[in-house]
Scaffold this active site. Structure first.
Site, PDB file in Angstrom:
ATOM      1  N   ARG A  13       0.946  -0.908   0.175  1.00  0.00           N
ATOM      2  CA  ARG A  13       0.489  -0.352   0.102  1.00  0.00           C
ATOM      3  C   ARG A  13       1.195   1.327  -0.168  1.00  0.00           C
ATOM      4  O   ARG A  13       0.617   1.887  -1.054  1.00  0.00           O
ATOM      5  CB  ARG A  13      -0.600   0.215   1.179  1.00  0.00           C
ATOM      6  N   CYS A  43      -2.470 -14.253  -3.538  1.00  0.00           N
ATOM      7  CA  CYS A  43      -2.601 -15.010  -1.827  1.00  0.00           C
ATOM      8  C   CYS A  43      -2.742 -16.456  -2.236  1.00  0.00           C
ATOM      9  O   CYS A  43      -2.777 -16.887  -0.296  1.00  0.00           O
ATOM     10  CB  CYS A  43      -3.218 -14.060  -0.983  1.00  0.00           C
ATOM     11  N   ASP A  55      -6.399  -6.964  -6.027  1.00  0.00           N
ATOM     12  CA  ASP A  55      -5.534  -7.972  -5.282  1.00  0.00           C
ATOM     13  C   ASP A  55      -6.036  -8.632  -4.858  1.00  0.00           C
ATOM     14  O   ASP A  55      -7.354  -8.830  -4.078  1.00  0.00           O
ATOM     15  CB  ASP A  55      -5.326  -7.113  -3.896  1.00  0.00           C
ATOM     16  N   PHE A  57     -11.113  -4.959  -6.313  1.00  0.00           N
ATOM     17  CA  PHE A  57     -10.859  -5.824  -4.545  1.00  0.00           C
ATOM     18  C   PHE A  57     -10.662  -5.437  -3.516  1.00  0.00           C
ATOM     19  O   PHE A  57      -9.635  -5.461  -2.868  1.00  0.00           O
ATOM     20  CB  PHE A  57     -10.356  -7.427  -4.794  1.00  0.00           C
ATOM     21  N   ASP A  73     -15.216  -3.675  -4.913  1.00  0.00           N
ATOM     22  CA  ASP A  73     -15.563  -5.062  -4.452  1.00  0.00           C
ATOM     23  C   ASP A  73     -17.069  -5.328  -4.137  1.00  0.00           C
ATOM     24  O   ASP A  73     -18.625  -4.745  -4.398  1.00  0.00           O
ATOM     25  CB  ASP A  73     -15.086  -4.105  -2.808  1.00  0.00           C
ATOM     26  N   SER A  74     -16.994  -6.960  -4.081  1.00  0.00           N
ATOM     27  CA  SER A  74     -18.577  -7.003  -3.306  1.00  0.00           C
ATOM     28  C   SER A  74     -19.224  -7.460  -2.177  1.00  0.00           C
ATOM     29  O   SER A  74     -20.265  -7.259  -2.081  1.00  0.00           O
ATOM     30  CB  SER A  74     -18.587  -8.477  -4.753  1.00  0.00           C
TER      31      SER A  74
HETATM   32  N1  SAH Z   1      -6.857  -5.086  -1.161  1.00  0.00           N
HETATM   33  C1  SAH Z   1      -7.523  -5.308   0.257  1.00  0.00           C
HETATM   34  C2  SAH Z   1      -7.286  -6.286   0.823  1.00  0.00           C
HETATM   35  C3  SAH Z   1      -7.997  -7.532  -0.474  1.00  0.00           C
HETATM   36  S1  SAH Z   1      -9.388  -8.854  -0.123  1.00  0.00           S
HETATM   37  C4  SAH Z   1      -6.893  -4.551   1.219  1.00  0.00           C
HETATM   38  O1  SAH Z   1      -5.587  -3.994   0.962  1.00  0.00           O
HETATM   39  O2  SAH Z   1      -6.677  -4.114   2.392  1.00  0.00           O
HETATM   40  C5  SAH Z   1     -10.285  -9.628  -1.216  1.00  0.00           C
HETATM   41  C6  SAH Z   1     -11.326  -8.478  -1.508  1.00  0.00           C
HETATM   42  O3  SAH Z   1     -12.583  -9.166  -2.983  1.00  0.00           O
HETATM   43  C7  SAH Z   1     -12.680  -8.989  -0.420  1.00  0.00           C
HETATM   44  O4  SAH Z   1     -13.223  -7.825  -0.330  1.00  0.00           O
HETATM   45  C8  SAH Z   1     -13.645  -9.290  -1.345  1.00  0.00           C
HETATM   46  O5  SAH Z   1     -15.406  -8.935  -0.518  1.00  0.00           O
HETATM   47  C9  SAH Z   1     -14.678  -9.257  -2.477  1.00  0.00           C
HETATM   48  N2  SAH Z   1     -14.351  -9.676  -3.918  1.00  0.00           N
HETATM   49  C10 SAH Z   1     -14.131 -11.044  -3.744  1.00  0.00           C
HETATM   50  N3  SAH Z   1     -14.932 -11.885  -5.382  1.00  0.00           N
HETATM   51  C11 SAH Z   1     -14.481 -10.551  -5.918  1.00  0.00           C
HETATM   52  C12 SAH Z   1     -15.430 -10.363  -7.100  1.00  0.00           C
HETATM   53  N4  SAH Z   1     -15.912 -11.454  -7.342  1.00  0.00           N
HETATM   54  N5  SAH Z   1     -15.362  -9.053  -7.336  1.00  0.00           N
HETATM   55  C13 SAH Z   1     -15.951  -8.204  -6.702  1.00  0.00           C
HETATM   56  N6  SAH Z   1     -15.459  -7.946  -5.137  1.00  0.00           N
HETATM   57  C14 SAH Z   1     -14.811  -9.318  -4.443  1.00  0.00           C
END
Ligand code: SAH
Length: 412
Positions: free
Chosen positions: A228, A356, A316, A244, A266-267
């Site tokens: 970040r 990850c 991510d 994400f 994000d979803s």
């Molecule tokens: N980058 C973030 C962490 C990401 S965790 C940070 O630094 O804090 C992964 C995220 O992806 C989660 O919040 C989850 O809700 C989201 N997610 C999972 N599948 C998804 C999709 N198909 N479309 C949108 N978001 C999604």
């Protein structure tokens, strides 16, 4: 003296509890790898309950290690110590926590959100502890993901409180891995007060709310701290897309770094609410931030159809490959988002892309991303290989500890 009978009982159990391995199966332990697979076990002697301390011996009777027995898991024993003279007791747990804390104090700067215990890498297999804030107002959040740490929960909580001076410990043992250990999913206060619903941390000058009770995992993705920061350092004057985004980790870093605009997807509606709250918490102009409650795969294709372009994109995603059986499907998903991501970048644009999934190696991930670039008909330079921060150390004998890998690419 009151605890002497219990202590003696434990010692007796330990003398009786012995796992003897099949011939040849001692090799990984001699390399100090901390797991014994069920397939390597020849005999089990004594009264081995889930989490009991056992001595692991080679077929010829040699001492190999002390560990925790886990009858329902394929990982039948997780090693506490390879030192024959180190008993498994309260003092050992105190030493482990103290050593982990000293490492973080030395290596983690500019943040009060820290992974204090990272399982095998801190020689506490199955235990995850994140530490938010500090001292009396701090909050420790734990996941007990194996039978051994479950059996020693009280000792571990005592050691954590004592060593950190933080009285508040919350348990988030609601990860599916618990089921493989035959353990129920549990959450709740283990020590001190209920978590502060307004709890927030400061990471490289950016403040973030952490929802300890209902956020993902322990509430915050501590592992992306350094990444970040890197995004923040490179965001100035750029139009950013963060896919994400969860509670807006990379988005807020980019806003602080001077991004002209940040679009985040994000979803999880809950996570997005927190993300928008983070903008206010930091006093940033909400006009620069757009939050989309949507599926990333669909949104990326829509952006491509609309001819949208960005200068910096973060991908991510969640763990697409929970195990080795899922590698092929996961590879297709990683390829798709990276392919479209590269198409949405302007020349000179930057792509931060992550996996990850422990089952996907850095080599494979780089191949997948290279394949995506080929199919996108894009030339890209790999500027850096990225990983989790130093509070997620990888034990030399335990490469499985490396789960987060990333690449920074520049589109030519
Ligand atoms: N980058 C973030 C962490 C990401 S965790 C940070 O630094 O804090 C992964 C995220 O992806 C989660 O919040 C989850 O809700 C989201 N997610 C999972 N599948 C998804 C999709 N198909 N479309 C949108 N978001 C999604």
């Amino acid at each position: 003296m009151a605890c002497l009978p219990g202590f003696v009982w434990r010692l007796k159990q330990e003398i009786m509890n012995t796992i003897t391995l099949k011939p040849g199966k001692e090799k990984s332990l001699l390399r100090r790898h901390p797991w014994v697979y069920a397939t390597g076990v020849d005999t089990v002697e004594g009264r081995c309950e889930p989490g009991s301390t056992v001595i692991v011996r080679a077929a010829d009777g040699r001492f190999l290690a002390r560990g925790a027995y886990s009858p329902s898991s394929q990982i039948r024993v997780r090693v506490w110590s390879f030192d024959e003279n180190e008993p498994v007791d309260h003092a050992m747990f105190k030493r482990r926590v103290s050593s982990a804390l000293a490492h973080r104090k030395q290596w983690v700067k500019d943040s009060d959100a820290v992974r204090l215990i990272f399982g095998e890498s801190d020689r506490l297999p199955g235990l995850i502890v994140d530490y938010y804030g500090s001292g009396a107002n701090g909050q420790l959040v734990c996941q007990f993901n194996a039978a051994g740490v479950e059996a020693w929960k009280d000792a571990l909580v005592q050691a954590l409180v004592k060593e950190t001076g933080c009285p508040n410990v919350y348990e988030r043992s609601d990860a599916a891995v618990r089921e493989r250990e035959g353990l129920p999913l549990v959450t709740g206060v283990l020590a001190g007060a209920e978590p502060d619903p307004e709890l927030n941390v400061t990471e490289h000058g950016v403040r973030y709310y952490v929802d300890v009770k209902s956020g993902h995992k322990t509430g915050f993705y501590v592992d992306q701290r350094d990444n970040r920061k890197l995004v923040g350092d490179l965001a100035n004057g750029r139009e950013v897309l963060n896919c994400f985004c969860y509670t807006g980790g990379f988005s807020l870093a980019a806003l602080r770094g001077g991004a002209t605009s940040v679009t985040s997807i994000d979803s999880s509606g809950e996570a997005l609410k927190t993300a928008a709250g983070n903008v206010t918490l930091n006093g940033f102009d909400p006009e620069r931030a757009t939050w989309l409650d949507a599926d990333v795969f669909k949104s990326l294709r829509q952006f491509r159809a609309d001819g949208r372009q960005f200068d910096l994109i973060v991908l991510d995603p969640p763990k697409f490959a929970p195990s080795a059986q899922h590698i092929d499907r996961a590879a297709r998903a990683y390829k798709e988002i990276n392919l479209v991501g590269l198409q949405l970048l302007r020349p000179g644009g930057l792509l931060f892309t992550y996996s990850c999934s422990g089952a996907i190696s850095m080599e494979l991930f780089q191949k997948i991303v290279a394949g995506a670039a080929t199919d996108a008909r894009a030339d890209a330079r790999i500027l850096r290989r990225l990983s989790a921060g130093t509070d997620h150390p990888m034990l030399a004998a335990f490469p499985e500890g490396e789960y987060l890998k990333g690449l920074l690419l520049e589109k030519i």
